[in-house]
Design an enzyme around this catalytic site. Structure first.
Site, short mmCIF file in Angstrom:
data_model
loop_
_atom_site.label_atom_id
_atom_site.label_comp_id
_atom_site.label_asym_id
_atom_site.label_seq_id
_atom_site.Cartn_x
_atom_site.Cartn_y
_atom_site.Cartn_z
N GLY A 12 0.75 -1.10 0.07
CA GLY A 12 -0.05 -0.04 0.14
C GLY A 12 0.92 1.38 0.01
O GLY A 12 1.80 1.50 -0.63
N THR A 13 0.06 2.27 0.61
CA THR A 13 0.86 3.52 0.53
C THR A 13 0.61 4.09 2.05
O THR A 13 -0.44 4.16 2.62
CB THR A 13 0.11 4.62 -0.08
OG1 THR A 13 -0.29 4.04 -1.42
CG2 THR A 13 0.93 5.75 -0.37
N ILE A 14 1.93 4.53 2.66
CA ILE A 14 1.73 5.27 3.87
C ILE A 14 2.25 6.70 3.87
O ILE A 14 3.33 6.89 3.10
CB ILE A 14 2.42 4.58 5.12
CG1 ILE A 14 3.93 4.09 4.48
CG2 ILE A 14 1.59 3.18 5.40
CD1 ILE A 14 4.63 3.30 5.76
#
Lengths: 249, 238
Positions: free
Chosen positions: B12-14
């Site tokens: 994902g993306t953080i």
């Protein structure tokens, strides 16, 4: 004050019937026989001072240091058996380094004092170790401000405004109590500590002594360092003058 | 490197940004197993470490859950010892020590973490902990597979001294953009805002996001007619 614990004082793992461990008390006597060590907490930092008794005229001035830096922000002054003191200082340095490695920040002075006290206490628990024969005055300046701790051979550690150990501790404590520490800067504190050490030095019993001082304060940028030479000379001169004034009375 | 392709990953993306009073951490909520999307809404990639320090996790799910539990355990003990919660820096240092000391053992792929929080000494801080144990203190940080697409955007859009609402909007927009361009990012956007007053968590469901996959590439163009000849490269010549 002194008592002989006949039969119950042979080992540090033996309690006496009245609940004392005599070996630890004897270790404290080793501290009482050494030169005076003083620490005071001024409003902007800590000043440590040691009356370093010189046993031989052949010793180089400035050698045999009794005040050691433990970390950038803290130092300890040792009274008692110097070799025992070296061991404790080495341990303190190692604790400070290990804390920084794990938590990424300088060790809080309270934590350092706790760890050193635990180590000193550790050596009073086993029959194959003897207690350390030295008392430590630890001064440091961290996020919570300047703090002064004293660690006794029993492993007790308390936080103080002013502390004194060694030969002249009774007289020194009386003098420290007269000072208004919360209003004093470290510059003034250095002069006062020098005066006290010169005053409690017993000319009759001990011959020469060397004054060793260090501080950690706003002026030293919260780093533990030797008091600058010019200030030290100023302090010594003021102390000698005060002594002459006292003698003149 | 032995990628356990059948283990859950939360790539994902953080995102983590500082603003004038604290930090805002944001993450998508997609969890993948190999090529499949295992879960698009439940996973919470922002985990608590101490009262006011949270960690955003991106990488193999099992390893990261373990790191969080391990560090939280150490910090619980440290808090009791010191009488006050750990600082953000100390927390980040523990996370990166774990990463550094276990680099060889963790052979499950890229692992990136963002530790963000607030403490009374330095205020809001963001620390990026990369694979291998590098630690960087930054005003804003991004990680995860979807982060490469929003590098430029965040560099442009982040300003010093933003307000809390602006910062949160920025984080949501950044993660939405990443979701639109990355296959391993998706689902809802979760944010955690940490400042001197406390911690506030928000969840933005997929349909409330400013940009979704199908809307992103739709641009208004003039209607034109073009003739295109298509030639397949492997068509046999007559």
């Amino acid at each position: 004050m002194s008592s002989i614990g006949t039969g119950y004082d042979l080992s540090v793992t033996t309690f006496s019937p009245d609940g004392r461990v005599f070996q630890i008390e004897y270790a404290a006597k080793a501290v009482d026989n050494s030169g005076t060590v003083i620490g005071i907490k001024c409003k902007d930092g800590i000043v440590l001072g040691v009356e370093k008794l010189i046993s031989s005229k052949m010793m180089l001035p400035g050698s045999n240091r009794r005040i050691h830096a433990v970390h950038r922000h803290s130092g300890m002054a040792v009274a008692g058996l110097a070799a025992d003191g070296r061991q404790i200082v080495a341990r303190a340095k190692s604790e400070a380094a290990s804390y920084e490695r794990v938590y990424g920040e300088a060790i809080p002075v309270k934590e350092l004092a706790d760890r050193v006290a635990s180590y000193v206490h550790l050596c009073t628990l086993y029959w194959w170790l003897r207690p350390f024969g030295c008392g430590i005055i630890l001064g440091g300046y961290d996020r919570e401000g300047p703090q002064l701790y004293m660690i006794e051979p029993s492993g007790i550690s308390y936080r103080y405004f002013g502390a004194a150990i060694g030969k002249g501790r009774q007289a020194a404590k009386t003098e420290i109590e007269k000072l208004k520490l919360s209003e004093m800067t470290c510059r003034e504190g250095v002069i006062e500590v020098a005066k006290i050490i010169y005053a409690v030095h017993d000319e009759a019993k001990d011959k020469a002594f060397e004054l060793e001082m260090s501080w950690v304060c706003d002026e030293s940028n919260c780093q533990h360092q030797k008091v600058p030479d010019d200030l030290l000379e100023q302090a010594k001169a003021a102390a000698k003058a005060a002594l002459e004034e006292m003698d003149a009375d | 490197m032995d990628l356990h392709l059948n283990a859950p990953y939360c790539m994902g993306t953080i995102v983590g940004v500082t603003y004038d009073d604290g930090v805002v951490l944001g993450a998508d909520s997609r969890m993948t197993i190999g090529m499949l999307v295992a879960n698009d809404s439940v996973s919470d990639k922002i985990t608590q470490l101490t009262d006011k320090v949270y960690i955003c996790r991106s990488g193999p799910a099992a390893v990261l859950e373990f790191v969080s539990d391990y560090v939280r355990n150490i910090l619980d003990q440290q808090t009791i010892q010191f009488g006050q919660p750990a600082t953000v820096k100390a927390t980040a240092n523990l996370v990166r020590l774990f990463s550094y000391k276990n680099t060889n053992a963790i052979q499950m792929g890229q692992m990136g973490m963002i530790v963000g929080g607030w403490d009374k000494y330095e205020g809001g801080q963001i620390f990026a902990v990369a694979q291998g144990g590098t630690i960087l203190k930054l005003p804003y940080a991004i990680d995860g597979s979807g982060s490469s697409g929003i590098e430029g955007f965040l560099d442009r859009a982040w300003k010093e001294g933003m307000s809390k609402d602006k910062a949160e909007k920025l984080v949501v927009k950044a993660v939405s953009l990443a979701i639109a361009s990355d296959a391993a990012s998706g689902g809802a956007v979760r944010t955690v805002t940490i400042n001197s007053d406390g911690v506030r968590k928000n969840c933005y469901p997929p349909d409330s996001l400013p940009l979704c996959d199908d809307k992103r590439r739709r641009t208004k163009t003039k209607k034109t007619t073009t003739t295109r000849t298509e030639r397949r490269i492997d068509a046999p010549k007559p």
